[in-house]
Motif scaffolding. Structure first.
Motif, PDB file in Angstrom:
ATOM      1  N   THR A 160      96.904 -17.258  55.686  1.00 27.69           N
ATOM      2  CA  THR A 160      95.331 -17.480  55.554  1.00 27.69           C
ATOM      3  C   THR A 160      94.935 -17.268  54.353  1.00 27.69           C
ATOM      4  O   THR A 160      95.531 -16.836  53.348  1.00 27.69           O
ATOM      5  CB  THR A 160      94.645 -16.558  56.498  1.00 27.69           C
ATOM      6  N   PRO A 161      93.770 -17.953  53.807  1.00 27.74           N
ATOM      7  CA  PRO A 161      93.258 -17.805  52.403  1.00 27.74           C
ATOM      8  C   PRO A 161      93.125 -16.356  52.119  1.00 27.74           C
ATOM      9  O   PRO A 161      92.463 -15.836  52.779  1.00 27.74           O
ATOM     10  CB  PRO A 161      92.223 -18.932  52.481  1.00 27.74           C
ATOM     11  N   LEU A 162      93.325 -15.989  50.814  1.00 28.20           N
ATOM     12  CA  LEU A 162      93.013 -15.004  50.640  1.00 28.20           C
ATOM     13  C   LEU A 162      91.765 -14.698  49.952  1.00 28.20           C
ATOM     14  O   LEU A 162      91.118 -15.401  49.301  1.00 28.20           O
ATOM     15  CB  LEU A 162      94.238 -14.356  49.252  1.00 28.20           C
ATOM     16  N   THR A 163      91.015 -13.576  49.976  1.00 24.27           N
ATOM     17  CA  THR A 163      89.693 -13.162  49.571  1.00 24.27           C
ATOM     18  C   THR A 163      89.469 -12.758  48.081  1.00 24.27           C
ATOM     19  O   THR A 163      90.866 -12.545  47.674  1.00 24.27           O
ATOM     20  CB  THR A 163      89.089 -11.972  50.310  1.00 24.27           C
ATOM     21  N   GLU A 164      88.445 -12.930  47.328  1.00 30.38           N
ATOM     22  CA  GLU A 164      88.651 -12.901  46.122  1.00 30.38           C
ATOM     23  C   GLU A 164      88.991 -11.377  45.671  1.00 30.38           C
ATOM     24  O   GLU A 164      89.697 -11.031  44.640  1.00 30.38           O
ATOM     25  CB  GLU A 164      87.094 -12.790  45.379  1.00 30.38           C
ATOM     26  N   GLY A 165      88.717 -10.540  46.719  1.00 30.42           N
ATOM     27  CA  GLY A 165      89.254  -8.917  46.297  1.00 30.42           C
ATOM     28  C   GLY A 165      90.469  -8.758  46.522  1.00 30.42           C
ATOM     29  O   GLY A 165      91.204  -8.137  45.772  1.00 30.42           O
ATOM     30  N   GLN A 166      91.194  -9.551  47.469  1.00 22.11           N
ATOM     31  CA  GLN A 166      92.605  -9.398  47.688  1.00 22.11           C
ATOM     32  C   GLN A 166      93.335 -10.022  46.332  1.00 22.11           C
ATOM     33  O   GLN A 166      94.335  -9.487  45.992  1.00 22.11           O
ATOM     34  CB  GLN A 166      92.969 -10.087  48.978  1.00 22.11           C
ATOM     35  N   LEU A 167      92.778 -11.183  46.028  1.00 25.02           N
ATOM     36  CA  LEU A 167      93.495 -11.803  44.857  1.00 25.02           C
ATOM     37  C   LEU A 167      93.295 -10.923  43.669  1.00 25.02           C
ATOM     38  O   LEU A 167      94.385 -10.719  42.937  1.00 25.02           O
ATOM     39  CB  LEU A 167      92.788 -12.998  44.364  1.00 25.02           C
ATOM     40  N   ALA A 168      92.231 -10.276  43.491  1.00 22.67           N
ATOM     41  CA  ALA A 168      91.994  -9.397  42.220  1.00 22.67           C
ATOM     42  C   ALA A 168      93.015  -8.120  42.451  1.00 22.67           C
ATOM     43  O   ALA A 168      93.445  -7.855  41.270  1.00 22.67           O
ATOM     44  CB  ALA A 168      90.648  -8.779  42.362  1.00 22.67           C
ATOM     45  N   ARG A 169      93.217  -7.667  43.444  1.00 20.39           N
ATOM     46  CA  ARG A 169      94.132  -6.447  43.528  1.00 20.39           C
ATOM     47  C   ARG A 169      95.402  -6.732  43.426  1.00 20.39           C
ATOM     48  O   ARG A 169      96.308  -6.350  42.946  1.00 20.39           O
ATOM     49  CB  ARG A 169      94.052  -5.727  45.115  1.00 20.39           C
ATOM     50  N   LEU A 170      95.756  -7.909  43.991  1.00 17.49           N
ATOM     51  CA  LEU A 170      97.218  -8.594  43.669  1.00 17.49           C
ATOM     52  C   LEU A 170      97.583  -8.849  42.185  1.00 17.49           C
ATOM     53  O   LEU A 170      98.562  -8.513  41.521  1.00 17.49           O
ATOM     54  CB  LEU A 170      97.309  -9.979  44.387  1.00 17.49           C
TER      55      LEU A 170
END
Length: 271
Positions: free
Chosen positions: A209-219
């Protein structure tokens, strides 16, 4: 890549950096060097005796520089001539490495020639994703039996007004000289070079599923720490992986998807 090719490529890239990003018209956005490097590479690739002579490790560098001058001196710009001469003077591991080196110089020159508002890597990634989603298009661009000029015309029609001239020039090159590689592999390879020229590492992340901005930032933060440089993340949404993430950075693959774990479990049970 052999050690000799790696060193020869390094020296060629130093020459590219020393010539700067400004093209013959002084604008910094001139495509002359890019198109000429690609054209020279295609001539070398299809001319066996020229390819052999310019990649001959035993031949003196000055002899090879003179050969470049004789063959291309009247048909390319001074900057292109310098770059090809510098590449020919190197000690490449083999002929294929030399041809690939000329292509990489062209891709990196393309990145040099764009402004900060253009991401060639992103444009190549998006086009690659579009091609991968259409089997007929992938066949039309990648078939060994297809007419080369028809492929070039198709690329130009698909990318007109949607990508920078530099990206169009790169894709034109890839379909004209695939060297046995699939089109989606070609686009991924070129995107990786473009990203590296921009001092970025590219991570292709597949998620259910699409990642949230927070998930993208942590990754992004975690990958940047791992690889020691900024990481650009391209996300592909694929419900078939069921959950988790699959992360690919160059040849490194971190597969934490549910589908992968289930597959591993099936193999263990079968064994």
């Amino acid at each position: 890549m052999g050690s000799a090719t790696r060193e020869a490529l390094h020296e060629s890239l130093r020459e590219l950096d020393s010539t700067g990003a400004v093209g013959d018209n002084g604008s910094g956005r001139d495509l002359t060097t890019v198109s000429e490097l690609f054209a020279v590479g295609r001539v070398v690739a299809r001319t066996a005796h020229l390819r052999s002579a310019l990649s001959d490790k035993a031949a003196p560098a000055e002899v090879k520089r003179q050969l470049v001058q004789t063959v291309f001196g009247s048909s390319v710009s001074e900057r292109t001539l310098r770059l090809v001469s510098a590449a020919a003077a190197g000690r490449w591991s083999d002929e294929d490495g030399f041809v690939a080196g000329l292509e990489e110089l062209g891709i990196r020159a393309a990145v040099q020639s764009v402004g900060s508002d253009v991401s060639i890597e992103q444009e190549l990634f998006e086009f690659g994703r579009y091609v991968a989603s259409d089997a007929e298009l992938e066949l039309a661009l990648g078939s060994k039996l297809g007419d080369v000029q028809a492929k070039v015309a198709l690329v130009e029609s698909l990318l007109a007004g949607k990508a920078s001239p530099q990206t169009v020039e790169i894709v034109r090159q890839l379909v004209q000289q695939p060297r046995g590689r699939r089109i989606r592999t070609l686009l991924r390879y070129a995107a990786g070079i473009a990203a590296d020229q921009s001092n970025l590492t590219v991570a292709t992340v597949t998620a259910a599923t699409p990642l949230t901005e927070g998930q993208l930032a942590r990754l992004r933060a975690g990958l940047s720490s791992l690889y020691g440089r900024d990481v650009k993340i391209n996300v592909i949404v694929d419900a078939s992986i069921m959950g988790g993430l699959r992360v690919q950075v160059g040849d490194d693959v971190i597969d934490g998807s549910v589908a992968s774990r289930l597959h591993d479990l099936k193999l263990q049970l079968a064994g």
